[in-house]
Motif scaffolding. Structure first.
Motif, PDB file in Angstrom:
ATOM      1  N   ALA A  79       6.880 -33.216  34.634  1.00 42.06           N
ATOM      2  CA  ALA A  79       6.930 -34.675  34.571  1.00 42.06           C
ATOM      3  C   ALA A  79       6.964 -35.151  33.122  1.00 42.06           C
ATOM      4  O   ALA A  79       7.674 -36.107  32.800  1.00 42.06           O
ATOM      5  N   PHE A  84      11.054 -35.446  37.124  1.00 36.14           N
ATOM      6  CA  PHE A  84      10.164 -35.962  38.161  1.00 36.14           C
ATOM      7  C   PHE A  84      10.404 -35.289  39.507  1.00 36.14           C
ATOM      8  O   PHE A  84       9.464 -35.067  40.271  1.00 36.14           O
ATOM      9  N   ASP A  85      11.674 -34.969  39.829  1.00 33.52           N
ATOM     10  CA  ASP A  85      11.942 -34.290  41.105  1.00 33.52           C
ATOM     11  C   ASP A  85      11.327 -32.897  41.120  1.00 33.52           C
ATOM     12  O   ASP A  85      10.736 -32.472  42.118  1.00 33.52           O
ATOM     13  N   GLU A 118       4.090 -41.179  40.992  1.00 36.01           N
ATOM     14  CA  GLU A 118       4.800 -42.370  41.469  1.00 36.01           C
ATOM     15  C   GLU A 118       4.717 -43.496  40.435  1.00 36.01           C
ATOM     16  O   GLU A 118       5.682 -44.236  40.232  1.00 36.01           O
ATOM     17  N   ARG A 120       4.520 -43.170  37.190  1.00 36.91           N
ATOM     18  CA  ARG A 120       5.433 -42.875  36.075  1.00 36.91           C
ATOM     19  C   ARG A 120       6.885 -43.060  36.481  1.00 36.91           C
ATOM     20  O   ARG A 120       7.746 -43.307  35.639  1.00 36.91           O
ATOM     21  N   ARG A 121       7.179 -42.932  37.780  1.00 35.78           N
ATOM     22  CA  ARG A 121       8.550 -43.143  38.260  1.00 35.78           C
ATOM     23  C   ARG A 121       8.823 -44.614  38.562  1.00 35.78           C
ATOM     24  O   ARG A 121       9.850 -44.945  39.128  1.00 35.78           O
ATOM     25  N   ARG A 123       7.483 -46.434  40.760  1.00 34.10           N
ATOM     26  CA  ARG A 123       7.316 -46.750  42.176  1.00 34.10           C
ATOM     27  C   ARG A 123       5.883 -47.247  42.343  1.00 34.10           C
ATOM     28  O   ARG A 123       5.010 -46.536  42.847  1.00 34.10           O
TER      29      ARG A 123
END
Length: 721
Positions: A79, A84-85, A118, A120-121, A123
């Motif tokens: 990350a 991220f994936d 989430e 950091r993404r 979301r």
């Protein structure tokens, strides 16, 4: 991903980021967060196979909790690198392993780290769900520190969603817990300051920022303290205090340079350029711009959009309008369509076009900026509405559940009324029930008596096992006395090279002192590396060999001609002694056969006569080992590997990636039984099973004890002791 709170993970926002929140605040104030059930950590999608995913992601990962922690660390590293994936796949694998291990603490950690990922993404709604679930799990486990940390994360997510009242409630609760524990973190103070800044209460925000800065400096975290200084400088610039903002930014820049963090240095140059322009010092802004460009060119760093904006503004105010426009177009081409920085970049481009005299292009660019600002505000508004809709649905589900529970209570009340009508019949049946109860009580009394008798027999058996173990321990003392009575050098080893007994002549022959070679120490301490390797290789083959001669060297370099022979007492023990033809200093001893040879010579005439006895002894050993393993598996539900590991009698090896007890497996078939079996280890294994398996039935315990007695009967014969 990081183990810290998400308070420091604050994105740098553009001018249109705070718009379109007023419509959501009313609903946020009226809508309470859902009451999380204890199954909130249930996976929202299918998790991978634990064994396969761990071998694919971390081939050399350790087993157990250490392997799960290694996957958490892998997810954090990926990350941090922007993957991220890949980080989510590592968390899925760690979550699957934690569920298989049924460890609540690890499952809680997986939920918390998913929330940080989430966040950091970007979301934020999904991150808030994870954080609130982590709060519920921490509260159920009684983890006050974890509850405070997760409440701080909940507040940070609520702030990003525009729920400032909820954010203040969560952060205040977190701060109260931390103050109660006497460990106030800078993260919750920083989050509170951010909320007050969003509410335009700069005075209160600065108070909490200063508290967070003091806490970080007291802890010695200079890098995070520099982040807080940057934020304080932004507040000072918003208040028009460019001088104070510049001082704080230069202090932060010094910390970044000391830490060698070039990316943060660029960010500090962005703020310093903005502060210089705010104070009207274009020359100073030019110097900071030149310094930023030199830094990016030296370290090959990409220029952030915010820094590009300040560089273009400096160029425009310096009269280099074309350069400013080119830089702005370059930044716009690199920025994603959803980046809030596109709006201030377009506004600055419009100003540059206006200075260049192109009013038509400037108006078009301003219209584009206005359109994008509205789109960003609409997208933010839609995200907030989606979150509100999800919260409303969750609240409706909770209300539905409450209504069903009320209906169930009514049904129970009706059932209770019907039950009262049956009391008359119950009174008539009381006499019969009393008789049945007395019969059951008498039966239980008999069962308790039988259980007490069984417990007494069990204690007697345990006492017998202890006496047998003490008798086996006496053999070691007898062997030591035998060795001490001899003049020739002798050393008794077990199959792993541990010294069981050694006499004074043996230490002199090994050229080692008593502190180097004594009972319980490895023989390797007295030999050089090559000598120990040769001796270890010979020991591996001694269970199926009548003797072995080799040359070794002591730690001091003295050459030794040695011979390994099985001990006449059996049990796989080995005598290490000088070779008979090698040492003239021991010529008298060299003519006498060693103990193993004496036993072999004396037993040779009767070997044919004793062959049936030995064959029966070997079969009895195998049957005892098989019976002990069967009793262990039946009593504990585990395999023979756990027996070998927990008893510490048999070594567990790794063959082709699988755990195996190779030494133990040789005692499971007569055809594979060593020539010189370690029968005492087989007896110790049986005693260990009898002592540890309380769940064995009386029949199974008696059967295993009978096999122990059979082996003991053989060992008491003179030909085997």
């Amino acid at each position: 991903m990081t183990n810290k709170d998400v308070s420091m993970q604050r994105p740098r926002r553009g001018a249109g980021f705070r718009n379109a929140r007023a419509a959501a605040l009313l609903g946020l104030a009226l809508l309470a967060p859902p009451a999380w059930s204890l199954d909130c950590a249930a996976p929202t999608r299918a998790l991978p196979d634990p064994g396969l995913c761990q071998s694919r992601l971390l081939a050399d990962a350790p087993a157990g909790d250490a392997g799960i922690q290694a996957l958490f660390d892998l997810a954090k590293a990926r990350a941090d690198a922007g993957g991220f994936d890949q980080a989510e796949r590592a968390l899925d694998c760690a979550d699957a392993l934690a569920r298989r291990a049924a460890e609540p603490k690890l499952r809680y950690e997986a939920v918390r780290r998913r929330g940080i990922l989430e966040f950091r993404r970007e979301r934020i709604a999904q991150a808030l769900d994870r954080f609130e679930c982590a709060v519920a799990l921490a509260q159920r486990a009684g983890d006050r520190a974890g509850t405070a940390r997760d409440l701080s994360n909940v507040g940070a997510a609520q702030r990003r969603l525009g729920d400032f009242r909820g954010a203040l409630r969560s952060l205040t609760a977190s701060l109260a817990i931390q103050r109660e524990r006497g460990e106030v973190s800078a993260a919750v103070l920083n989050n509170l300051a951010d909320v007050y800044r969003e509410l335009s209460d700069e005075t209160q925000a600065m108070r909490f920022y200063r508290d967070a800065l003091a806490a970080l400096r007291e802890r010695g975290d200079a890098l995070e303290a520099a982040h807080v200084l940057e934020t304080m400088a932004e507040v000072a610039l918003d208040q028009g205090d460019a001088r104070q903002a510049s001082a704080w930014l230069q202090e932060a820049l010094a910390e970044y340079r000391s830490a060698g963090n070039r990316v943060y240095e660029l960010r500090a140059h962005d703020g310093l350029t903005r502060a210089a322009l705010a104070s009207g010092d274009v020359a100073q802004a030019q110097r900071w711009s030149a310094s930023a460009l030199a830094l990016a060119d030296t370290w090959k760093l990409p220029l952030p959009a915010a820094l590009q904006l300040q560089l273009a503004r400096t160029a425009r105010l310096s009269g280099r309008v074309d350069e400013a426009a080119a830089r702005l177009r370059e930044a716009l081409a690199a920025a994603p369509d959803t980046d809030p920085m596109r709006v201030p970049l377009l506004e600055e481009l419009a100003a540059a076009q206006e200075n260049a005299g192109d009013a038509v292009a400037a108006n078009a660019t301003l219209r584009d900026a206005h359109t994008r600002a509205l789109a960003l505000a609409r997208a933010q508004h839609d995200r907030q509405l989606d979150w509100l809709r999800a919260r409303f649905d969750a609240a409706e589900q909770q209300r539905t559940i409450a209504a069903l529970e009320t209906e169930a209570d009514l049904q129970r009340a009706r059932f209770h009324q019907r039950t009262l009508l049956l009391w008359l019949l119950a009174a008539l049946a009381a006499a019969a029930a009393l008789g049945v109860w007395l019969a059951l009580k008498q039966r239980r009394h008999r069962e308790r008596l039988r259980e007490q008798a069984r417990q007494v027999r069990h204690e007697q058996e345990l006492e017998r096992y202890r006496r047998e173990a003490d008798a086996l321990a006496e053999d070691r003392s007898l062997l030591q006395a035998l060795l001490d009575s001899r003049d020739e050098p002798l050393c008794l080893l077990d199959a792993e090279g541990q010294v069981l007994a050694v006499n004074r002549a043996g230490r002199q022959w090994l050229d080692a002192g008593e502190d180097t070679v004594s009972a319980g120490q490895p023989i390797a301490a007295a030999l050089d590396e090559a000598g120990w390797a040769a001796l270890a290789s010979a020991l591996e083959h001694m269970q199926d060999s009548a003797g072995h001669s080799l040359r070794i060297a002591s730690q001091r370099g003295a050459g030794l001609a040695a011979r390994l022979t099985p001990w006449a007492g059996g049990n796989g023990l080995v005598l290490l002694s000088p070779h008979a033809d090698a040492d003239p200093a021991h010529s008298a001893a060299s003519t006498a056969p060693i103990a193993g040879d004496v036993a072999a010579a004396s037993a040779a005439p009767d070997e044919d006569a004793e062959a049936p006895v030995r064959e029966g002894f070997r079969r009895a050993l195998v049957e005892l080992m098989l019976g002990a393993i069967e009793a262990w598996e039946r009593g504990t539900g585990t395999s023979r590997l756990e027996l070998a590991e927990k008893s510490r009698i048999w070594r567990v090896n790794i063959d082709d990636g699988r755990l195996r007890a190779r030494a133990l497996e040789r005692y499971l078939a007569v055809s594979r039984l060593p020539r010189n079996p370690r029968w005492r280890d087989v007896l110790r294994s049986a005693y260990f099973v009898l002592g540890k398996c309380d769940g064995l039935s009386t029949e199974a315990r008696a059967e295993l004890q009978a096999r122990v007695d059979t082996v003991l009967a053989y060992t008491r014969r003179d030909a085997l002791v």
